[in-house]
Design an enzyme around this catalytic site. Structure first.
Site, PDB file in Angstrom:
ATOM      1  CB  SER A 199      -0.904   0.000   1.231  1.00 19.72           C
ATOM      2  OG  SER A 199      -1.669   1.179   1.260  1.00 19.72           O
ATOM      3  CB  CYS A 324      -9.492  -0.854  10.776  1.00 22.06           C
ATOM      4  SG  CYS A 324      -8.033  -0.539   9.805  1.00 22.06           S
TER       5      CYS A 324
HETATM    6  C1  LIG Z   1      -3.149  -0.510   6.286  1.00 23.83           C
HETATM    7  C2  LIG Z   1      -3.142  -1.986   6.105  1.00 23.83           C
HETATM    8  C3  LIG Z   1      -3.956  -2.621   5.153  1.00 23.83           C
HETATM    9  C4  LIG Z   1      -4.951  -1.849   4.316  1.00 23.83           C
HETATM   10  O1  LIG Z   1      -4.324  -1.065   3.354  1.00 23.83           O
HETATM   11  P1  LIG Z   1      -5.146   0.160   2.697  1.00 23.83           P
HETATM   12  O2  LIG Z   1      -4.242   0.663   1.629  1.00 23.83           O
HETATM   13  O3  LIG Z   1      -5.379   1.147   3.792  1.00 23.83           O
HETATM   14  O4  LIG Z   1      -6.409  -0.423   2.152  1.00 23.83           O
HETATM   15  C5  LIG Z   1      -3.860  -3.974   5.004  1.00 23.83           C
HETATM   16  N1  LIG Z   1      -3.014  -4.696   5.759  1.00 23.83           N
HETATM   17  C6  LIG Z   1      -2.216  -4.138   6.678  1.00 23.83           C
HETATM   18  C7  LIG Z   1      -1.284  -4.992   7.471  1.00 23.83           C
HETATM   19  C8  LIG Z   1      -2.253  -2.767   6.889  1.00 23.83           C
HETATM   20  O5  LIG Z   1      -1.482  -2.215   7.825  1.00 23.83           O
END
Ligand SMILES: *Cc1c(COP(=O)(O)O)cnc(C)c1O
Length: 388
Positions: A199, A324
């Site tokens: 990401s 989240c």
């Molecule tokens: C932040 C995160 C995600 C989600 O990524 P986004 O780009 O915010 O959808 C998935 N897995 C982990 C381990 C994360 O820290």
């Protein structure tokens, strides 16, 4: 008041160099990367350069990188895509109890559609034993998904060993590397990784963009249908500016990875030493095998939420764990998986440090935190009746 941002595991600011590289793609280089004319070709060049930069960080081929809308979409695509494409072979998936909800809830969805999922336990540091992965693999197992670094407690999982086991058994291996990408060394070949989620906004790139590495030859169905974008694995006109920013962010992260890791590790050690000086405080996660900038604590008798609010009043941004799940009152599934009791899990605080944090930031936290903990304990309803 001087503000201190220590929630870099939730998101990071866009680096100045990243923003600068993105801007032309909103104006003069606005073309659709699929168009044949010069406007389209300019956008396509930006896209290709970003793909190269992202691939380089993990030792992948360019055509194995698929741009997505972020880590969540990458996790969904990997898990649902592999499950759907291989359902003739079997309908069993293995993952762990401490995955991000983007993985856990995708697995839950598949369970509702007739798949079977094994959720592996972790030890008290949050580490999954490679042997437990091996023991869980069956004839009908099609995918193992084990995250690289946990987003709450920062624990690094032995994914190289898990990858080797999966390769030996002929099962696809996916890892959610959103937290580790660009911060800890990754080599998809050496670690036998078949699919890997990334990401942009966790590495000083823009939000709403990410990538999925898919090893060539892996059988995976797309999640989105439409045009033939992204090697027919993810339809939709590419978010060119976002992808260009992600590429730049990836390149910078790789360049500064080693120096940042050692700098952040020093800051973390200082933070841990200082915070553990507070009475009845504990470190969550592994003392060494963790993300360089992640410090995660637990304080007896108090609630993490009140700590976060009080720190915020002092201009310090921290979190109880996962951004989240902060709005639900459920204790973190990660902390419960470590074997902590509900009241212990509720007293947790995550301080995730990043590129723009300094020694002064750590000092500022250590200056105010002990007083806040003391105040909150004085009014704590948990203190009474709490034995030992
Ligand atoms: C932040 C995160 C995600 C989600 O990524 P986004 O780009 O915010 O959808 C998935 N897995 C982990 C381990 C994360 O820290």
């Amino acid at each position: 008041m001087r503000r201190v941002y220590m929630d870099n595991s939730a998101t990071t600011p866009v680096a100045k160099e990243v923003l600068e590289e993105m801007l032309p793609y909103f104006s003069e280089r606005f073309g659709n990367a699929s168009s044949l004319h010069s406007f389209g070709r300019e956008a396509k060049l930006g896209l290709d350069a970003a793909r190269k930069r992202v691939a380089k960080v993990i030792g992948a081929e360019e055509r194995e990188i698929i741009f997505t809308s972020g880590g969540t979409e990458s996790d969904n695509t990997a898990i649902v895509g592999v499950a759907m494409a291989n359902r003739e072979k079997g309908k069993h998936i293995i993952t762990t109890k401490i995955e991000h909800h983007a993985v856990l809830n995708t697995c839950k969805f598949l369970e509702s559609r007739g798949f079977e999922v094994t959720y592996l336990d972790v030890d008290k540091f949050g580490i999954v034993k490679p042997e437990s992965v091996e023991g869980a693999i069956r004839k009908d197992t099609v995918l193992v998904s084990v995250m690289h670094a946990n987003n709450e407690i920062g624990t690094l999982e032995p994914i190289g060993e898990v990858g080797r086991i999966c390769r030996e058994k002929g099962v696809y291996f996916h890892t959610d590397a959103v937290q580790s990408f660009g911060k800890v060394g990754i080599d998809v070949d050496r670690m036998n990784i078949d699919l890997l989620s990334m990401s942009s906004h966790k590495i000083y790139g823009p939000k709403g963009v990410g990538a999925l590495y898919v090893r060539s030859g892996v059988r995976m169905e797309p999640l989105l249908y439409g045009g033939s974008h992204e090697f027919r694995k993810r339809a939709g006109t590419e978010n060119v500016a976002g992808i260009v920013g992600f590429g730049k962010a990836a390149e910078i992260s790789m360049k500064v990875m080693e120096s940042e890791a050692s700098r952040l590790e020093k800051l973390r050690k200082e933070m841990v030493k200082g915070v553990l000086g507070i009475e009845r405080s504990h470190l969550n996660g592994h003392p060494e095998k963790r993300l360089p900038g992640n410090a995660h604590f637990r304080f007896d008798f108090i609630e993490g939420e009140s700590l976060v609010l009080r720190l915020d009043m002092e201009g310090i941004a921290a979190s109880t764990g996962s951004a989240c799940s902060t709005k639900s009152l459920e204790p973190s599934h990660v902390l419960l998986a470590l074997g902590l009791r509900h009241e212990e899990a509720h007293g947790s605080l995550r301080l995730s440090m990043g590129r723009y944090n300094t020694k002064e930031d750590v000092e500022r936290v250590l200056e105010v935190l002990p007083g806040i903990v003391k105040d909150l304990r004085e009014i704590s309803p948990f203190k009474k009746g709490y034995r030992n």
